[in-house]
Design an enzyme around this catalytic site. Structure first.
Site, short mmCIF file in Angstrom:
data_model
loop_
_atom_site.label_atom_id
_atom_site.label_comp_id
_atom_site.label_asym_id
_atom_site.label_seq_id
_atom_site.Cartn_x
_atom_site.Cartn_y
_atom_site.Cartn_z
NE ARG A 80 -7.93 -25.69 -9.41
CZ ARG A 80 -9.06 -25.74 -9.92
NH1 ARG A 80 -9.54 -27.12 -9.46
NH2 ARG A 80 -9.70 -25.03 -10.75
CE LYS A 182 -8.10 -25.30 -14.72
NZ LYS A 182 -8.47 -26.44 -15.44
CD GLU A 218 -8.08 -35.08 -13.37
OE1 GLU A 218 -9.02 -34.22 -13.17
OE2 GLU A 218 -7.00 -34.72 -13.18
N1 PLP Z 1 -9.75 -31.77 -13.77
C1 PLP Z 1 -9.23 -31.22 -14.88
C2 PLP Z 1 -7.91 -32.04 -15.28
C3 PLP Z 1 -9.62 -29.95 -15.11
O1 PLP Z 1 -8.86 -29.40 -16.03
C4 PLP Z 1 -10.63 -29.42 -14.45
C5 PLP Z 1 -10.93 -28.07 -14.75
O2 PLP Z 1 -10.82 -27.19 -14.42
C6 PLP Z 1 -11.18 -29.99 -13.59
C7 PLP Z 1 -10.94 -31.39 -13.12
C8 PLP Z 1 -12.28 -29.64 -12.80
O3 PLP Z 1 -12.16 -28.79 -11.89
P1 PLP Z 1 -13.08 -27.54 -11.35
O4 PLP Z 1 -14.19 -27.95 -11.01
O5 PLP Z 1 -12.43 -26.71 -10.39
O6 PLP Z 1 -13.35 -26.73 -12.56
C1 COI Z 2 -12.33 -25.78 -16.50
O1 COI Z 2 -13.31 -26.56 -16.27
O2 COI Z 2 -12.44 -24.48 -16.22
C2 COI Z 2 -11.46 -26.36 -17.46
O3 COI Z 2 -10.27 -25.72 -17.31
C3 COI Z 2 -11.46 -27.61 -18.09
C4 COI Z 2 -11.02 -27.34 -19.59
C5 COI Z 2 -11.65 -26.34 -20.36
C6 COI Z 2 -9.38 -27.36 -19.55
#
Ligand code: PLP
Ligand code: COI
Length: 337
Positions: A80, A182, A218
């Site tokens: 990612r 991200k 989201e």
């Molecule tokens: N959506 C957003 C906007 C986020 O910042 C995050 C955090 O990483 C997620 C979703 C969840 O992603 P992940 O499960 O890969 O941490």
């Molecule tokens: C995460 O879940 O890793 C995130 O980045 C969410 C938030 C702290 C930005």
């Protein structure tokens, strides 16, 4: 192991001993190294400071029941981040080297990995930024890739107490924009909305699609899971949400471990009252139950007492896999120590 009050950590930065730093210059990455220096010195016109050329990742390291240190699917964070870099015109840090750098950083900070059963974990934050001076709007030529880590407790205060969220009047991500990567700029976009939500008594914002404001996307830092009244797990589909690794893992767990039906589809905001349970999922959030959604005066209640039964099953199975209590699918757990 460090002597911290592990059970009472919040989600906050705390300096640990080592961090990883690599530099991209003249078209190539150097090998990178661990350092104890947490400060960064850069030019006042560095691209990241002027035009926000930066992206990041987030993953966790855990201490398992039998005393090993592991992390969860770091290869997906590497992939990612590579996608984020390509979209932000930043040089990809090779995916295998990314995973190796995560391992090096966690291993060097092993004393900071919280004990099994404490409820705390080690949050690992890889990030990259354009580091050399530019003035016209264009990408940097030099970049830094870094990883720090810090021990954390629950992302939302109160642990697993159901949250109250609102449908936001502000947008997080434009259609054809950067919502699917991200990039730091997405979070800058959300700061006004999150401060405003907190002032109004909400824990988080749920963002509708910015184009039509009809479909659910989201929150500022997590994907959304919904459970239908007959026990199907549904998650919103959109090109402008971050492809959460936790959500993808939970959909697999729902289907393959719990035998539930799963569906990724567009979810209309006006059908939210048709669901029985709702949760926010992400690395930081794990699964945080949503008790109530407020949509401009319309209240959708899933229950403020406790996590819904299917959400709880998903939570326990995922955390069990991460902590080594339940057998993980092939390749999900990266052993560090
Ligand atoms: N959506 C957003 C906007 C986020 O910042 C995050 C955090 O990483 C997620 C979703 C969840 O992603 P992940 O499960 O890969 O941490
Ligand atoms: C995460 O879940 O890793 C995130 O980045 C969410 C938030 C702290 C930005």
């Amino acid at each position: 192991m460090k002597d911290l009050d592990w059970g009472n950590l919040g989600f906050a930065y705390q300096k640990t001993d080592y961090r990883f730093v690599a530099r991209y210059k003249d078209g190539a990455w150097d090998e990178g190294r661990l350092t104890t220096d947490e400060s960064i010195t850069m030019n006042e016109s560095a691209c990241v400071l002027q035009y926000a050329q930066t992206c990041f990742e987030g993953l966790k390291a855990y201490r398992t029941k039998d005393g090993h240190i592991v992390c969860f699917r770091p290869d997906l964070n590497a992939a990612r981040m590579a996608d984020s870099c390509r979209r932000m015109i930043m040089p990809v840090f090779p995916e295998d080297k990314f995973v190796d750098a995560v391992v090096q950083t966690v291993r060097a900070n092993a004393d900071w990995v919280p004990p099994f059963g404490s409820g705390a974990t080690l949050y690992v934050r890889p990030f990259m930024f354009g580091a050399d001076p530019i003035l016209g709007v264009k990408p940097a030529n030099e970049f830094e890739f870094r990883i720090f880590c810090t021990p954390v407790g629950p992302y939302f205060k109160g642990g697993v107490k159901p949250l109250t969220v609102r449908i936001s009047d502000y947008d997080r991500a434009a259609p054809r924009g950067t919502g699917h990567i991200k990039a730091g700029l997405n979070y800058a976009m959300s700061l006004y909305a999150i401060v405003d939500a907190h002032e109004q008594g909400y824990d988080e914002n749920m963002y509708p699609d910015a184009g039509t404001r009809t479909y659910l996307e989201e929150t500022g830092g997590a994907n959304i899971l919904l459970i239908t009244k007959d026990g199907k797990v549904v998650t919103p589909k959109s090109d402008s949400i971050l492809p959460s690794i936790t959500r993808r893992s939970l959909m697999f767990v729902a289907k393959e471990y719990l035998g539930l039906e799963v569906e990724e589809r567009k979810v209309r905001i006006d059908e939210l009252d048709q669901f029985a349970e709702c949760g926010l999922c992400g690395t930081a959030a794990v699964i945080s139950p949503v008790g109530k959604i407020v949509d401009h005066g319309r209240e959708i209640c899933y229950g403020m007492d406790k996590m819904g039964p299917i959400t709880e099953k998903l939570y326990k199975t995922l955390v069990g896999i991460q902590m080594g209590e339940i057998e993980a699918p092939e390749g999900w757990i990266k052993r560090i120590d």
